[in-house]
Design a protein around this motif. Structure first.
Motif, PDB file in Angstrom:
ATOM      1  N   MET A  19      -1.841  -9.042  -8.445  1.00  0.00           N
ATOM      2  CA  MET A  19      -0.881  -8.486  -7.765  1.00  0.00           C
ATOM      3  C   MET A  19      -1.440  -6.787  -7.519  1.00  0.00           C
ATOM      4  N   TYR A  20      -2.859  -6.802  -6.390  1.00  0.00           N
ATOM      5  CA  TYR A  20      -3.100  -4.786  -6.725  1.00  0.00           C
ATOM      6  C   TYR A  20      -2.256  -4.509  -5.284  1.00  0.00           C
ATOM      7  N   GLY A  21      -2.332  -2.798  -5.890  1.00  0.00           N
ATOM      8  CA  GLY A  21      -1.585  -2.730  -5.282  1.00  0.00           C
ATOM      9  C   GLY A  21      -1.853  -2.314  -3.481  1.00  0.00           C
ATOM     10  N   TRP A  22      -3.294  -1.463  -2.853  1.00  0.00           N
ATOM     11  CA  TRP A  22      -3.500  -1.826  -1.239  1.00  0.00           C
ATOM     12  C   TRP A  22      -4.269  -2.919  -0.708  1.00  0.00           C
ATOM     13  N   LYS A  24       6.948   2.717  -9.754  1.00  0.00           N
ATOM     14  CA  LYS A  24       5.839   3.145  -8.252  1.00  0.00           C
ATOM     15  C   LYS A  24       5.244   1.454  -8.382  1.00  0.00           C
ATOM     16  N   ILE A  25       4.148   1.624  -7.097  1.00  0.00           N
ATOM     17  CA  ILE A  25       3.709   0.692  -6.674  1.00  0.00           C
ATOM     18  C   ILE A  25       2.053   0.865  -7.322  1.00  0.00           C
ATOM     19  N   THR A  40      -0.730   4.329 -10.461  1.00  0.00           N
ATOM     20  CA  THR A  40      -0.374   3.504  -9.011  1.00  0.00           C
ATOM     21  C   THR A  40      -1.578   3.537  -7.899  1.00  0.00           C
ATOM     22  N   GLN A  41      -1.999   3.776  -6.742  1.00  0.00           N
ATOM     23  CA  GLN A  41      -2.655   2.941  -5.930  1.00  0.00           C
ATOM     24  C   GLN A  41      -3.015   3.624  -4.254  1.00  0.00           C
ATOM     25  N   PRO A  42      -3.400   3.547  -3.265  1.00  0.00           N
ATOM     26  CA  PRO A  42      -3.246   3.984  -2.450  1.00  0.00           C
ATOM     27  C   PRO A  42      -2.403   4.181  -1.765  1.00  0.00           C
ATOM     28  N   PRO A  43      -1.535   4.381  -0.927  1.00  0.00           N
ATOM     29  CA  PRO A  43       0.203   4.333  -0.541  1.00  0.00           C
ATOM     30  C   PRO A  43      -0.308   3.626   1.010  1.00  0.00           C
ATOM     31  N   PRO A  47     -11.665  -2.762   3.860  1.00  0.00           N
ATOM     32  CA  PRO A  47      -9.982  -1.254   4.395  1.00  0.00           C
ATOM     33  C   PRO A  47     -11.032  -0.737   4.850  1.00  0.00           C
ATOM     34  N   HIS A  48     -11.892  -0.132   4.627  1.00  0.00           N
ATOM     35  CA  HIS A  48     -12.498   1.254   5.595  1.00  0.00           C
ATOM     36  C   HIS A  48     -12.739   0.326   7.057  1.00  0.00           C
ATOM     37  N   GLN A  49     -12.777  -0.403   7.303  1.00  0.00           N
ATOM     38  CA  GLN A  49     -13.556  -1.208   8.642  1.00  0.00           C
ATOM     39  C   GLN A  49     -11.865  -1.257   9.536  1.00  0.00           C
TER      40      GLN A  49
END
Length: 618
Positions: free
Chosen positions: A199-202, A236-237, A249-252, A513-515
């Motif tokens: 399981m990854y953060g963002w 943290k996530i 962690t990773q982007p919130p 994610p950018h798109q």
């Protein structure tokens, strides 16, 4: 019309005729006749023509075979399905299931055969359990009797030094377990796919956008529940639930996730619990001075840890180590061993690896935008994400808790977000260029690297209308390519050579994610025409590649050439399969479903007819 086909015989004949390169796929690179007659057991015949239809037949046969069938009842409308309709159906009906995991007995059996575990010398899967989770510790200890696992309880205080000490003994970190009818079950989570089998953060947030659209809100809710578990037990996530990610962690995106789940479930008790945890994460992970909060009031990433990131493949840092090893009269391997053990001290390398780990915490691993200085940068997208946290807290407290939630009021969060917006305008906004740039808090200067991240403030609704007008006008002309938005401009990336290789988050590559953030941001400010074009470019690229390459849905694309054939570090996850992809790729699946949900019907018709963007927009 339904055809009842004998699976094995039809499959063998189809591959023998059409799979001329023997890769167990049917693609436009095969040189078969591109026509195949199917014969039903009751005597019906039909000739399929073209790569797309033949690949669909292959996939439908394999789906039936995987279900243990000898004969397959295959509807002709599945084989001749419109391409965009088929991609979306495969995501909803097959790929999400293929990506869903649990950390209970059934799920652990699958993880034992995970590629990361199979690479280890140990024949056992190590499971690390938080100090305070006695339920998990006892549950996994009981499984040691029947499964090849080794259960290790983490200390109460997990330090970077401790994490380094277990890097030679990597393992999986437990996630949330719960009792259901006197049985312990793992709360499910969705993985990105391929070698990313945790399981990854963002990733989890973007996957959840697609899950909610596909009527799987229970899985999106479960992702949030696992986020909550990680914050409560690991502080943290996590970058992902592997032992070597304990300091990173990773982007919130937690506030966005809980808000979007709540909009469907209306479960206020659940919202209250998660809002408490999200505020805790905001205060303890992001707003500690001297760590991820810099003196100017803006935020940075700062992955703690000691030494080299252990998850990297052998040889990844050879170019960095080479000169130091040469001066010491050692081979690269010898130098790494001595540096890793502490026998050799090298402050330059220590500093380098702070930034390298921080690049990975940012999720943008890797990019020349942030290479070598990431821990010094107030990144545009991070501060947009935290502005979104503050906005979500303010609005949820106002509308769901009458303006007051425990010690926090709507006005408190309103002051926070206004303060951040003022700092962003002061340090990150460039009025002359009409763009947002990252800011180096050490050198007190703006970066001039133009990346897709410049558009993140639109997603967070952090711009004025005047800023948004400038930003859209100036950035889209620089970043829009055949297949959507590129990770950066070519000029910002710079020249590529043997000594300066391509980075996967830069030009010419584009990422889901950018798109997704950019589409939402454009809609936030009324740029519907621009959003429709970018959505169409992205979806067309995915659809055309899937139609030509046996349903391939990969991790990323070269948006300049509009192809999944990406020539940069790490390759492209989601392209290595036989017969049929079982998973696609998590956030790519989500971007497809999200894009379709926003696309006008006339463009959807064009997409199903595979009309190229240049015929519509150029």
């Amino acid at each position: 019309m339904v055809f009842i086909l004998q699976i094995e015989g039809t499959l063998n004949a189809l591959l023998k005729q059409e799979d001329t390169d023997a890769d167990k796929k049917i693609t436009i690179e095969d040189n078969g006749p591109k026509a195949f007659s199917i014969k039903s057991v009751e005597g019906k015949e039909y000739t399929l023509k073209g790569t797309y239809h033949l690949a669909n037949l292959l996939q439908e046969l394999v789906i039936a075979k995987n279900e243990g069938e000898t004969f397959a009842e295959i509807p002709l409308h599945h084989i001749e399905e419109l391409p965009a309709t088929r991609v979306s159906r495969m995501i909803k009906d097959y790929f999400w299931d293929g990506l869903t995991r649990t950390m209970d007995e059934q799920g652990i059996e699958k993880l034992i055969h995970d590629s990361k575990n199979e690479e280890l010398i140990s024949s056992k899967l190590r499971i690390y359990v938080p100090f305070r989770d006695q339920l998990a510790f006892q549950y996994y200890k009981n499984l040691e009797v029947s499964l090849p696992i080794e259960v290790i309880q983490l200390p109460e205080n997990v330090t970077p030094q401790y994490v380094k000490s277990i890097n030679s003994k990597p393992g999986i970190l437990s996630l949330k377990l719960e009792k259901q009818n006197n049985k312990i079950k793992g709360v499910p989570f969705v993985v990105p796919g391929g070698r990313f089998n945790e399981m990854y953060g963002w990733d989890s947030y973007f996957e959840s956008v697609g899950l909610i659209l596909d009527g799987k809100v229970h899985l999106a809710k479960a992702m949030a529940d696992n986020f909550q578990y990680e914050i409560e037990h690991y502080g943290k996530i996590l970058n992902a639930n592997r032992s070597y990610y304990l300091t990173r962690t990773q982007p919130p995106f937690y506030s966005s996730l809980i808000r979007e789940v709540f909009e469907v479930t209306n479960d206020k008790d659940w919202l209250k619990s998660h809002l408490q945890t999200a505020i805790k994460e905001y205060e303890t992970v992001w707003m500690v001075k001297g760590k991820r909060l810099t003196k100017n009031g803006l935020n940075r990433y700062l992955a703690e840890g000691v030494g080299m990131p252990p998850e990297c493949e052998k040889g990844h840092f050879d170019a960095v180590i080479k000169s130091f090893a040469g001066k010491a009269g050692l081979s690269i391997e010898e130098y790494i061993l001595k540096y890793d053990s502490g026998e050799i001290r090298n402050e330059t390398l220590d500093h380098y690896f702070i930034h390298d780990r921080t690049v990975r915490e940012s999720g943008h691993d890797t990019s020349y935008r942030i290479e070598g200085n990431c821990a010094d940068l107030n990144l545009v997208e991070l501060n947009a994400m935290l502005y979104k946290y503050e906005t979500d807290f303010a609005e949820l407290i106002k509308h769901e808790f009458e303006g007051c939630f425990e010690a926090y009021t709507t006005s408190y969060w309103q002051q926070k977000l206004e303060s951040r917006k003022a700092s962003v305008n002061k340090f990150l906004w460039n009025e002359e260029e009409g763009l947002y740039f990252d800011y180096n808090a050490i050198t007190n200067s703006q970066s001039k690297f133009i990346g897709a991240s410049t558009l993140a403030p639109l997603w967070a609704k952090m711009c004025t209308k005047q800023q948004a007008d400038k930003l859209v006008k100036n950035s889209l002309s620089l970043l829009t390519e055949k297949g959507g938005i590129a990770g950066s401009t070519k000029e910002s990336r710079g020249e590529i050579s043997d000594s300066r290789p391509a980075r996967q988050w830069d030009y010419p590559n584009g990422w889901a994610p950018h798109q997704m953030m950019i589409w939402k941001g454009l809609f936030n400010y009324g740029f519907k025409r621009e959003a429709q074009e970018l959505i169409y470019r992205w979806l067309y690229m995915i659809t055309k590649n899937a139609a030509d390459y046996n349903g391939t849905i990969p991790e990323k694309y070269d948006v300049v050439e509009a192809t999944h054939k990406v020539f940069a570090e790490y390759g492209n996850v989601g392209t290595d399969f036989e017969y049929i992809t079982q998973e696609g790729f998590g956030w790519m699946n989500a971007s497809y479903q999200y894009g379709l949900s926003l696309l006008n019907n006339n463009f959807l018709e064009s997409l199903n007819r595979l009309i190229a963007p240049k015929e519509l927009f150029e």
